[in-house]
Design a protein around this motif. Structure first.
Motif, PDB file in Angstrom:
ATOM      1  N   THR A 152       0.823  -1.208   0.000  1.00  0.00           N
ATOM      2  CA  THR A 152       0.000   0.000   0.000  1.00  0.00           C
ATOM      3  C   THR A 152       0.858   1.260   0.000  1.00  0.00           C
ATOM      4  O   THR A 152       1.944   1.298   0.581  1.00  0.00           O
ATOM      5  CB  THR A 152      -0.930   0.040   1.234  1.00  0.00           C
ATOM      6  OG1 THR A 152      -0.133   0.058   2.420  1.00  0.00           O
ATOM      7  CG2 THR A 152      -1.855  -1.152   1.267  1.00  0.00           C
ATOM      8  N   PRO A 158       0.023   5.855  -0.086  1.00  0.00           N
ATOM      9  CA  PRO A 158      -1.026   6.746   0.433  1.00  0.00           C
ATOM     10  C   PRO A 158      -2.300   6.799  -0.399  1.00  0.00           C
ATOM     11  O   PRO A 158      -3.304   7.364   0.047  1.00  0.00           O
ATOM     12  CB  PRO A 158      -0.341   8.126   0.439  1.00  0.00           C
ATOM     13  CG  PRO A 158       1.107   7.829   0.543  1.00  0.00           C
ATOM     14  CD  PRO A 158       1.311   6.582  -0.245  1.00  0.00           C
ATOM     15  N   THR A 159      -2.278   6.216  -1.605  1.00  0.00           N
ATOM     16  CA  THR A 159      -3.441   6.339  -2.496  1.00  0.00           C
ATOM     17  C   THR A 159      -4.154   5.029  -2.773  1.00  0.00           C
ATOM     18  O   THR A 159      -5.235   5.035  -3.361  1.00  0.00           O
ATOM     19  CB  THR A 159      -3.013   6.944  -3.853  1.00  0.00           C
ATOM     20  OG1 THR A 159      -2.277   5.959  -4.599  1.00  0.00           O
ATOM     21  CG2 THR A 159      -2.168   8.179  -3.662  1.00  0.00           C
ATOM     22  N   ASP A 218      -3.431  14.700  -1.316  1.00  0.00           N
ATOM     23  CA  ASP A 218      -3.612  13.710  -0.250  1.00  0.00           C
ATOM     24  C   ASP A 218      -2.296  13.009   0.077  1.00  0.00           C
ATOM     25  O   ASP A 218      -2.009  12.719   1.238  1.00  0.00           O
ATOM     26  CB  ASP A 218      -4.663  12.669  -0.669  1.00  0.00           C
ATOM     27  CG  ASP A 218      -6.072  13.217  -0.615  1.00  0.00           C
ATOM     28  OD1 ASP A 218      -6.281  14.272   0.013  1.00  0.00           O
ATOM     29  OD2 ASP A 218      -6.974  12.596  -1.212  1.00  0.00           O
ATOM     30  N   ALA A 219      -1.512  12.722  -0.951  1.00  0.00           N
ATOM     31  CA  ALA A 219      -0.233  12.047  -0.730  1.00  0.00           C
ATOM     32  C   ALA A 219       0.741  12.956   0.020  1.00  0.00           C
ATOM     33  O   ALA A 219       1.472  12.497   0.904  1.00  0.00           O
ATOM     34  CB  ALA A 219       0.371  11.610  -2.064  1.00  0.00           C
ATOM     35  N   PHE A 262       0.015  13.085   3.638  1.00  0.00           N
ATOM     36  CA  PHE A 262       0.502  11.875   4.294  1.00  0.00           C
ATOM     37  C   PHE A 262       1.852  12.098   4.980  1.00  0.00           C
ATOM     38  O   PHE A 262       2.181  11.425   5.958  1.00  0.00           O
ATOM     39  CB  PHE A 262       0.622  10.773   3.225  1.00  0.00           C
ATOM     40  CG  PHE A 262       1.279   9.507   3.682  1.00  0.00           C
ATOM     41  CD1 PHE A 262       0.538   8.494   4.252  1.00  0.00           C
ATOM     42  CD2 PHE A 262       2.640   9.312   3.520  1.00  0.00           C
ATOM     43  CE1 PHE A 262       1.142   7.316   4.656  1.00  0.00           C
ATOM     44  CE2 PHE A 262       3.254   8.142   3.924  1.00  0.00           C
ATOM     45  CZ  PHE A 262       2.493   7.141   4.494  1.00  0.00           C
ATOM     46  N   SER A 265     -10.470   3.411   4.169  1.00  0.00           N
ATOM     47  CA  SER A 265      -9.468   4.345   3.656  1.00  0.00           C
ATOM     48  C   SER A 265      -8.128   4.142   4.357  1.00  0.00           C
ATOM     49  O   SER A 265      -7.073   4.134   3.709  1.00  0.00           O
ATOM     50  CB  SER A 265      -9.958   5.788   3.857  1.00  0.00           C
ATOM     51  OG  SER A 265      -8.975   6.716   3.443  1.00  0.00           O
ATOM     52  N   ASP A 324      -6.573   0.965   3.003  1.00  0.00           N
ATOM     53  CA  ASP A 324      -6.067   1.156   1.651  1.00  0.00           C
ATOM     54  C   ASP A 324      -4.766   1.941   1.628  1.00  0.00           C
ATOM     55  O   ASP A 324      -3.883   1.688   0.806  1.00  0.00           O
ATOM     56  CB  ASP A 324      -7.109   1.886   0.785  1.00  0.00           C
ATOM     57  CG  ASP A 324      -8.296   0.995   0.439  1.00  0.00           C
ATOM     58  OD1 ASP A 324      -8.162  -0.235   0.554  1.00  0.00           O
ATOM     59  OD2 ASP A 324      -9.352   1.539   0.060  1.00  0.00           O
ATOM     60  N   LYS A 325      -4.639   2.907   2.539  1.00  0.00           N
ATOM     61  CA  LYS A 325      -3.453   3.751   2.566  1.00  0.00           C
ATOM     62  C   LYS A 325      -2.292   3.123   3.324  1.00  0.00           C
ATOM     63  O   LYS A 325      -1.179   3.646   3.330  1.00  0.00           O
ATOM     64  CB  LYS A 325      -3.792   5.106   3.207  1.00  0.00           C
ATOM     65  CG  LYS A 325      -4.734   5.956   2.364  1.00  0.00           C
ATOM     66  CD  LYS A 325      -5.111   7.232   3.091  1.00  0.00           C
ATOM     67  CE  LYS A 325      -6.036   8.094   2.248  1.00  0.00           C
ATOM     68  NZ  LYS A 325      -6.463   9.331   2.963  1.00  0.00           N
TER      69      LYS A 325
END
Length: 293
Positions: A69, A71-72, A198-199, A202, A275, A278-279
């Motif tokens: 995984t 961050p996306t 979003d990344a 992180f 979420s 997933d990240k």
């Protein structure tokens, strides 16, 4: 002599959305996967959290499947007898841990119009959190460069690599962007702008976590929520999971109860938990329990 293709840095969200394969003509000609942002991929370089690895073959003919995984989203890997180095490495690795992978893309099309992608690893090794963070930053930069090339290509009546090179983009970026616009016909790139943001988020201190994080960084049992509307609920739930973990993982029922006390209903909590999974922030050591990675 045939030169080796450059290994592209690409996030899982972009890689998994790729549906355009250009098959090489001839025995030695390389094939390429064109991503939605124009990465012209033959080889790929990723760093993330190994959350699962399993030998679905046998002792004599092992076939390893793994999940990594970022961050996306999640990368899917398969290594068999033709990837002996990667197979041996996966056999020794114990999730969760940070790993770096160099490999080639693989595609699977169960029916016309559907294409699933994965990675056939050439090399895989355990790394430190700093290497993962650097990869995230560099991949954000690479993604932003591709977004810029795509935006210029979308302005052209007929996307053309030569025109993009005249603007200042490299040959690989120009070729990939022109091919991507012709295949995907994007109306806008909002999704990928958000992916990069979003990344980058992180990398903020409140998101920093990993398998080797010091146990001294404990979170108080009682978690107070500020009144502002912009409270980051993912960070809040992540802290809850850590505070409720007595060593075997936080019991999901307790997380549900604690979240409800803080105003997070079950449906919203499920979305947040998915979420985080997933990240690569959390994983499930056993059914019904969750641990911070």
């Amino acid at each position: 002599m045939i030169s080796r293709e450059v290994a592209w840095r690409i996030f899982a969200a972009e890689f998994n959305s790729s549906s355009y394969e250009i098959k090489g003509e001839g025995e030695k000609a390389p094939s390429f996967l064109i991503s939605p942002l124009g990465a012209k991929i033959n080889r790929i370089f990723v760093v993330g959290v190994l959350t699962d690895n399993e030998n679905v073959g046998n002792e004599n003919e092992p076939v390893w499947r793994a999940k990594i995984t970022d961050p996306t989203g999640t990368f899917y890997l398969t290594a068999g007898q033709y990837q002996p180095e990667a197979s041996m490495a996966l056999a020794k690795l114990q999730p969760p841990c940070f790993v770096a992978v160099v490999g080639k893309f693989r595609t699977y099309s169960p029916e016309e119009g559907k294409l699933y992608v994965s990675i056939r690893p050439e090399r895989i090794g355990k790394v430190e959190a700093a290497i993962r963070d650097n990869w995230v930053l560099e991949t954000c930069k690479a993604s932003s460069d591709r977004i810029s090339a795509m935006e210029e290509a979308m302005k052209l009546g007929e996307p053309d690599a030569d025109k993009l090179m005249q603007i200042g983009f490299s040959l690989p970026l120009a070729e990939g962007a022109a091919l991507s616009v012709k295949h995907y016909h994007p109306e806008n790139l909002t999704r990928y702008h958000a992916m990069v943001v979003d990344a980058l988020k992180f990398l903020l201190p409140e998101y920093q976590t990993g398998p080797d994080m010091s146990a001294d960084a404990a979170v108080p049992e009682e978690i107070e929520i500020a009144e502002e509307d912009d409270v980051d609920k993912e960070a809040l739930v992540l802290a809850m999971i850590e505070s409720l973990d007595s060593g075997r993982g936080a019991a999901w029922d307790e997380v549900v109860k604690k979240s409800k006390e803080q105003g997070i209903e079950r449906e919203e909590l499920d979305t947040i938990a998915n979420s985080l999974l997933d990240k690569g922030f959390v994983y499930e050591p056993v059914l019904g329990r969750m641990r911070k990675i």
